[in-house]
Enzyme design. Structure first.
Site, PDB file in Angstrom:
ATOM      1  N   HIS A 221       2.821  -3.082   2.086  1.00  0.00           N
ATOM      2  CA  HIS A 221       3.377  -2.108   1.145  1.00  0.00           C
ATOM      3  C   HIS A 221       4.653  -2.671   0.548  1.00  0.00           C
ATOM      4  O   HIS A 221       5.693  -2.686   1.199  1.00  0.00           O
ATOM      5  CB  HIS A 221       3.655  -0.779   1.846  1.00  0.00           C
ATOM      6  CG  HIS A 221       2.416  -0.033   2.198  1.00  0.00           C
ATOM      7  ND1 HIS A 221       1.796   0.815   1.311  1.00  0.00           N
ATOM      8  CD2 HIS A 221       1.677  -0.021   3.327  1.00  0.00           C
ATOM      9  CE1 HIS A 221       0.722   1.327   1.891  1.00  0.00           C
ATOM     10  NE2 HIS A 221       0.626   0.830   3.112  1.00  0.00           N
TER      11      HIS A 221
ATOM     12  N   ALA B 232      -1.708 -17.046  22.173  1.00  0.00           N
ATOM     13  CA  ALA B 232      -1.398 -15.633  22.375  1.00  0.00           C
ATOM     14  C   ALA B 232      -0.009 -15.293  21.863  1.00  0.00           C
ATOM     15  O   ALA B 232       0.942 -16.068  22.014  1.00  0.00           O
ATOM     16  CB  ALA B 232      -1.499 -15.287  23.857  1.00  0.00           C
TER      17      ALA B 232
END
Length: 195
Positions: free
Chosen positions: A105, A159
């Site tokens: 956004h 990870a």
């Protein structure tokens, strides 16, 4: 070999029947599974999806915006969001708690059309760029893949990494932002550390 308890066996029989009815060709879709815009979703044979996954497409056209190749295994709590496109190749393994999002956004590039902070985030322009993940990619637990990124064939993403830039074929990348730490030497058939 993975062993299931009686409850998991019963659940998997139900999920298998659900998968065959709703997602022909897929191997197993576990519930709950949230799909916004199923007509924009193309999957290859053998797809496996874990618990509580959420795939969303933010468009009204007729194109396929989330494409997943054959024999991909996706862990629990994986969120894929596409305003442009997310493409995942064949034979990929995605751990749990992963976010793959091709949009955000607002525009924060530092240019003339930046989004001002006095506009509500939800009212800011949706900015997107396609994501492409190659074949035989392994993405570790809690990885975030951001808009406009290409992860090459044969890559491993460690990870907790945040992938903001392209990763070349046959590399291991980790960190925030993810950086290449090893590449596969085809001639010597081994992984070599990047200096």
């Amino acid at each position: 070999m993975q062993k299931y308890g009686i409850g998991e066996i019963i659940s998997n029989v139900f999920f298998l029947a659900y998968t065959k009815l709703r997602y022909p060709g897929a191997r197993l879709i576990r519930l709950p599974f949230y799909m916004r815009g199923k007509r924009h979703f193309k999957w290859g044979e053998g797809l496996t999806v874990g618990y509580r996954c959420r795939f969303e497409v933010y468009t009204n056209d007729n194109a396929e915006h989330i494409k997943i190749g054959k024999n991909c295994r996706i862990g629990d709590n994986v969120h894929i969001s596409a305003a442009d496109s997310v493409t995942i190749g064949e034979n990929c393994l995605l751990a749990s708690n992963i976010l793959i999002i091709d949009n955000e956004h607002g525009n924060y590039a530092g240019g003339r059309y930046d989004s001002p902070p006095d506009v509500e985030p939800n009212e800011r322009e949706l900015v997107s760029a396609p994501i492409e993940i190659g074949d035989n990619v392994w993405i570790g637990e809690r990885v975030i893949v951001l808009k406009g990124v290409r992860i090459g064939n044969g890559c491993v993403i460690g990870a907790g990494s945040i992938v903001k830039h392209d990763i070349p074929d046959n590399c291991i990348a980790l960190g925030s932002p993810a950086k290449v730490v090893k590449c596969f030497d085809v001639a010597q058939k081994k992984w070599k550390r990047v200096v």
